[in-house]
Design a protein around this motif. Structure first.
Motif, short mmCIF file in Angstrom:
data_model
loop_
_atom_site.label_atom_id
_atom_site.label_comp_id
_atom_site.label_asym_id
_atom_site.label_seq_id
_atom_site.Cartn_x
_atom_site.Cartn_y
_atom_site.Cartn_z
N UNK A 1 0.56 -1.16 -0.16
CA UNK A 1 -0.21 -0.07 0.39
C UNK A 1 0.93 0.65 0.23
N UNK A 2 0.93 3.02 -1.22
CA UNK A 2 1.34 3.14 -1.40
C UNK A 2 0.74 4.67 -1.43
N UNK A 3 1.05 5.44 0.00
CA UNK A 3 0.27 6.90 0.29
C UNK A 3 1.75 7.60 0.03
N UNK A 4 1.29 9.15 -0.28
CA UNK A 4 2.62 10.21 -0.61
C UNK A 4 0.94 11.29 -0.74
N UNK A 5 2.03 12.70 -0.36
CA UNK A 5 1.67 13.78 -0.87
C UNK A 5 2.89 14.44 -1.31
N UNK A 6 3.01 15.78 -0.68
CA UNK A 6 3.79 16.31 -1.74
C UNK A 6 5.18 16.53 -1.47
#
Length: 373
Positions: free
Chosen positions: A216-221
């Motif tokens: 599971x990948x989560x990302x923001x800036x």
């Protein structure tokens, strides 16, 4: 605070996350593992400020929730000497003293206040994505060798993740070589791109090696979060704009060479021993169905030449490459045959596997070394 845990289970988890530890840290607390007990679960974290790795073990018995920082090296060295057995950890909450009891003895060490350990950043407004661990492993494995080490150009020291609605593209370059790895079986609901640093990528490569589950990948800036089974990795992303890699890839390459990969690899390996030690230059000369590979080191009067048969369509030409880059690329292609496409001796050469998977596209580019005829 008291809990019982298997020595081998604990050692295995600590070894998995210990790769993030630095040999010298600005903050002394980072020389520790953070142990946190909550509802019969033991969560262990290690961090270097930029990257934090966390793993969770279910305990058979734990009295009272709490947290403590335990010296990492001392604990690892101790656990490596134990045969598999239950260990009892008893922690003095006032003095942060730790006592480990085993079948044959007791060991005392002093910990630190777990509250001082850096908090893992929350990823707010995150975009989400799920991919197979094998896909992530291949994406890192096929690109990371092409990343740069130049501190002045930090964006090139990482791998670019470009996530689209139809495919995901992973790119690495150091200005001499470039790899573009594309997967058509990875889609993101939202188009986005970010640059992952090399250290967390190597850690992810080790974690996803040989396991079969989803990531599971989560990302923001600013940050990215990866969850694989019971292990979580959070890292800070590289800030900056990645160079326009598409502009570097030559589109028209009329000269095409197809050759057995292993044969070419072995030949370049042998011939490059005789090349100049600073340029590592090998010369490829294509005429008809013949490929001549040669190298020379004029300083020592060393010289080597080999002749291989190949399929070649195009004008007769000579081109020079750095043999180390060529070998790295040939080692990272898995097909029996390899295609090399070229346009001119002063333009980049492109290496492609002969028949890749329908969902996988690999393109490798290597800049030429100018030949002194």
């Amino acid at each position: 605070m008291k809990f019982i845990v298997s020595s081998s289970a604990l050692l295995k988890q600590l070894q998995t996350i210990s790769g993030v530890l630095n040999s010298s840290n600005t903050l002394p607390i980072l020389d520790n593992f953070l142990f946190e007990i909550k509802d019969q679960d033991l969560t262990i974290s290690a961090s270097d400020l930029e990257t934090t790795l966390t793993t969770t073990i279910q305990l058979e018995k734990a009295e009272k929730d709490g947290l403590i920082a335990i010296p990492a090296k001392l604990l690892l060295d101790t656990l490596k000497t134990f045969p598999d057995q239950p260990l009892t950890f008893t922690i003095e909450e006032e003095s942060f003293g730790i006592e480990i009891s085993s079948d044959n003895g007791k060991y005392k060490l002093s910990g630190q206040d777990g509250e001082e350990f850096p908090k893992v950043p929350e990823i707010e407004g995150a975009n989400k994505l799920e991919l197979e661990s094998g896909t992530l492993f291949n994406a890192i494995d096929k690109t990371i060798f092409a990343t740069g080490n130049d501190d002045l150009r930090p964006v090139m020291s990482g791998v670019l993740f470009e996530l689209g609605k139809e495919s995901a593209t992973f790119v690495a370059t150091d200005a001499h070589k470039l790899v573009r790895y594309r997967r058509k079986d990875v889609q993101s609901s939202k188009e986005a791109s970010f640059i992952m640093p090399k250290k967390p990528l190597n850690l992810l490569k080790n974690i996803t090696s040989g396991i079969d589950s989803n990531v599971e990948v989560q990302y923001n800036e600013t940050n990215a979060h990866f969850k694989v089974e019971h292990i979580q990795l959070v890292c800070r992303l590289i800030d900056g704009k990645y160079p326009n890699y598409d502009a570097v890839i030559p589109k028209e390459n009329p000269n095409k060479l197809t050759i057995a990969r292993q044969e070419l690899l072995n030949s370049v390996k042998r011939v490059s021993i005789f090349s100049n030690k600073t340029t590592h230059q090998v010369r490829l000369k294509m005429t008809g169905s013949e490929l001549n590979i040669s190298a020379e080191d004029l300083d020592y009067s060393n010289e080597a030449v080999e002749r291989l048969t190949c399929n070649y369509a195009g004008d007769d030409m000579q081109i020079g490459f750095n043999s180390r880059f060529l070998l790295e690329m040939l080692n990272n292609i898995e097909t029996d045959q390899v295609n090399i496409e070229m346009s001119a001796p002063n333009r980049a050469g492109i290496l492609l596997p002969d028949n890749s998977d329908d969902n996988e596209e690999i393109l490798m580019l290597v800049m030429p070394v100018m030949l002194n005829n």
